[in-house]
Design an enzyme around this catalytic site. Structure first.
Site, PDB file in Angstrom:
ATOM      1  N   ARG A  51       0.635  -1.207  -0.101  1.00  0.00           N
ATOM      2  CA  ARG A  51       0.133  -0.297  -0.007  1.00  0.00           C
ATOM      3  C   ARG A  51       0.760   1.291   0.005  1.00  0.00           C
ATOM      4  NH1 ARG A  51       2.338   2.057   3.931  1.00  0.00           N
ATOM      5  NH2 ARG A  51       0.558   3.588   4.016  1.00  0.00           N
ATOM      6  N   GLY A  52       0.630   2.294  -0.268  1.00  0.00           N
ATOM      7  CA  GLY A  52       1.069   3.590  -0.428  1.00  0.00           C
ATOM      8  C   GLY A  52       1.035   3.904  -1.797  1.00  0.00           C
ATOM      9  N   GLN A 203      -2.444   2.711  10.116  1.00  0.00           N
ATOM     10  CA  GLN A 203      -1.284   2.811   9.409  1.00  0.00           C
ATOM     11  C   GLN A 203      -0.040   3.371  10.371  1.00  0.00           C
ATOM     12  OE1 GLN A 203      -4.214   3.466   8.064  1.00  0.00           O
ATOM     13  NE2 GLN A 203      -4.030   2.834   5.785  1.00  0.00           N
ATOM     14  N   ASP A 244      -2.179  10.556  -1.933  1.00  0.00           N
ATOM     15  CA  ASP A 244      -2.320   9.416  -2.983  1.00  0.00           C
ATOM     16  C   ASP A 244      -2.853  10.137  -4.510  1.00  0.00           C
ATOM     17  OD1 ASP A 244      -2.906   6.458  -1.756  1.00  0.00           O
ATOM     18  OD2 ASP A 244      -2.837   8.209  -0.325  1.00  0.00           O
ATOM     19  N   LYS A 255      -5.024  10.039   3.137  1.00  0.00           N
ATOM     20  CA  LYS A 255      -5.565   8.891   3.937  1.00  0.00           C
ATOM     21  C   LYS A 255      -6.665   9.934   4.917  1.00  0.00           C
ATOM     22  CE  LYS A 255      -5.090   5.603   3.929  1.00  0.00           C
ATOM     23  NZ  LYS A 255      -5.741   4.786   2.972  1.00  0.00           N
TER      24      LYS A 255
END
Length: 353
Positions: A51-52, A203, A244, A255
Site C-alpha cells: 500500500r501507499g 497505519q 495519493d 488518508k
C-alpha cells in the site's frame, strides 16, 4: 539496486518473482509474500499487502510484466489485447492512488512503442518496471532533501507530525513524508516525530511507528483526535504528510483524517506540507472535487481481530481518503523542489517521461 540494511524496501524483484513485505502483518510479523502472477499482484494491492501510492505504482509495474510473461502468443496484436486486460485488472484495485494508473499507462505505452518480437516487448517491460522501482527510490531521496529547505528555521531541532504512513513502506524505499523526516533526522534537525495512529487501519501505529523504531528515530504515537491538542500545547512545529492523488490546483487526496489535521494546523499557524512525487499529480483534474474516493469494507471500523466493537443495527461509512483544499497547504515538496500549490502546474512538463 543495492539494498541497505538501514532501510525498508517493500517491493523487490528476486529470483523471477516479486517479494512484497506483507504490511497487513506488521508490526508483529515481518514476513514476505512472493508474487508470481498478475492476478496475485492485483489481490495484494486490493488487500493492502502492499500500500501507499508510490509503492502501489511500483508493484503495478511489476504486475504488468508478470501479466505479460503469462501471455502465450507470438502475435503482437493479440499480445497487446491480452496485456490491456492485465492493465484493466490491476487498475480496478485501488481507485484513488493515481500512481497506480500512471505506472500502468507507462507500461502500456512502452509495450505499444517497442519494436521487435513479443519477447522483445516482454524484456523491455521488465526493464521498465525495474526502472520505475529505481526512479522512485531516487525520487524519494530527493523529496526528503528538498523538504529540508522549507522546514521552519527555528527551533534548531523540530518536532514534526505526520498522518498515516508515507514512509519506506509506502514507496520503493526512504519515503515521501517520512523521507523528509529521515533527512531531518540525518541532518540533526529533528527532535521527535509525532505520529497519528490513523484509524481505521492504524497505519501510523503499525507502520510509521515501526519504521521509526527500526532506525532509532524518536517517535511518539497519538490517537487521531489528539493532534489539535498537541498543536495548542506547542508540541508541533510542522506537519508533513504524503498524498495519493494531487489535482492540478494542489487539492490533495490523502488518508482519511488528513483534512482534519490540515484544518487544525491552519488554526494554530503551523505549516502543513505535502510530500509527493510528480507522478502523484493528476494534471487532468482541475481540482479535487473529481478525485474518486475509495470506500472500504466497514469491518475495518467495527472489528478488531475477532472482537466486534459496536452493537447490531449500526450503519457505517468508511471512506479511505479525504481531500485537503490547496489553501490549507503551505507547500508541496516534490523531487523538483518545494512549491506553493498554486504554482504546481508550472512543473507539469517535468512530469512527462
Amino acid at each position: 539496486m543495492t539494498l541497505s540494511t538501514n532501510h525498508v524496501y517493500p517491493v523487490i524483484w528476486h529470483n523471477g518473482a516479486v517479494s512484497l513485505i506483507d504490511q497487513t502483518r506488521l508490526p508483529n510479523e515481518y514476513t514476505f509474500v512472493e508474487i508470481h502472477r498478475s492476478e496475485d499482484m492485483a489481490r495484494a494491492i486490493k488487500t493492502m499487502i502492499v500500500r501507499g501510492a508510490p509503492a502501489i505504482g511500483v508493484a503495478a509495474a511489476y504486475g504488468m510484466y508478470l501479466g505479460a510473461r503469462e501471455i502465450e502468443t507470438s502475435d503482437r496484436h493479440e499480445f497487446l489485447q491480452n496485456l490491456d486486460k492485465v492493465a484493466q485488472l490491476l487498475g480496478s484495485t485501488r481507485p484513488t492512488a493515481v500512481n497506480l494508473f500512471w505506472a500502468i499507462s507507462r507500461m502500456m505505452k512502452v509495450a505499444k512503442e517497442t519494436l521487435g518480437t513479443v519477447e522483445d516487448i516482454k524484456q523491455t517491460l521488465f526493464q521498465t518496471a525495474q526502472a520505475i522501482n529505481v526512479e522512485d527510490l531516487q525520487t524519494c531521496q530527493a523529496i526528503g532533501d528538498n523538504g529540508l529547505t522549507v522546514l521552519p528555521a527555528s527551533p534548531e531541532k523540530l518536532t514534526l507530525l505526520t498522518h498515516c504512513n508515507a514512509g519506506a513502506l509506502a514507496t520503493a524505499g526512504y519515503g515521501t513524508a517520512l523521507g523528509v523526516v529521515r533527512s531531518a533526522w540525518r541532518e540533526g534537525r529533528l527532535e521527535r516525530l509525532f505520529a497519528d495512529e490513523t484509524r481505521p487501519r492504524l497505519q501510523g501505529a503499525k507502520l510509521t511507528a515501526w519504521e521509526c523504531v527500526q532506525e532509532g528515530i524518536p517517535v511518539t504515537l497519538i490517537t487521531d483526535n489528539m493532534a489539535a491538542h498537541c498543536m495548542k500545547q506547542g508540541l508541533i512545529h510542522a506537519v508533513v504528510v504524503g498524498a495519493d492523488r494531487i489535482a492540478a490546483n494542489g487539492d490533495t487526496a490523502n488518508k482519511i483524517g488528513t483534512y482534519s489535521v490540515a484544518i487544525a494546523a491552519k488554526a494554530h499557524n503551523i505549516p502543513f506540507f505535502v510530500a509527493a512525487p510528480l507522478s502523484t499529480v493528476d494534471f487532468e483534474l482541475a481540482d479535487g472535487s473529481k478525485i474518486p474516493i475509495e470506500e472500504r469494507d466497514p469491518t475495518e471500523i467495527y472489528q478488531v481481530g475477532d472482537t466486534i466493537l459496536t452493537p447490531e443495527g449500526v450503519d457505517f461509512y468508511n471512506p479511505a481518503f479525504d481531500v485537503t483544499p490547496a489553501e490549507l497547504i503551505t507547500a508541496i515538496i516534490t523531487e523538483n523542489g518545494a512549491i506553493a500549490p498554486g504554482e504546481l502546474v508550472k512543473l507539469q512538463l517535468k512530469q512527462l517521461v
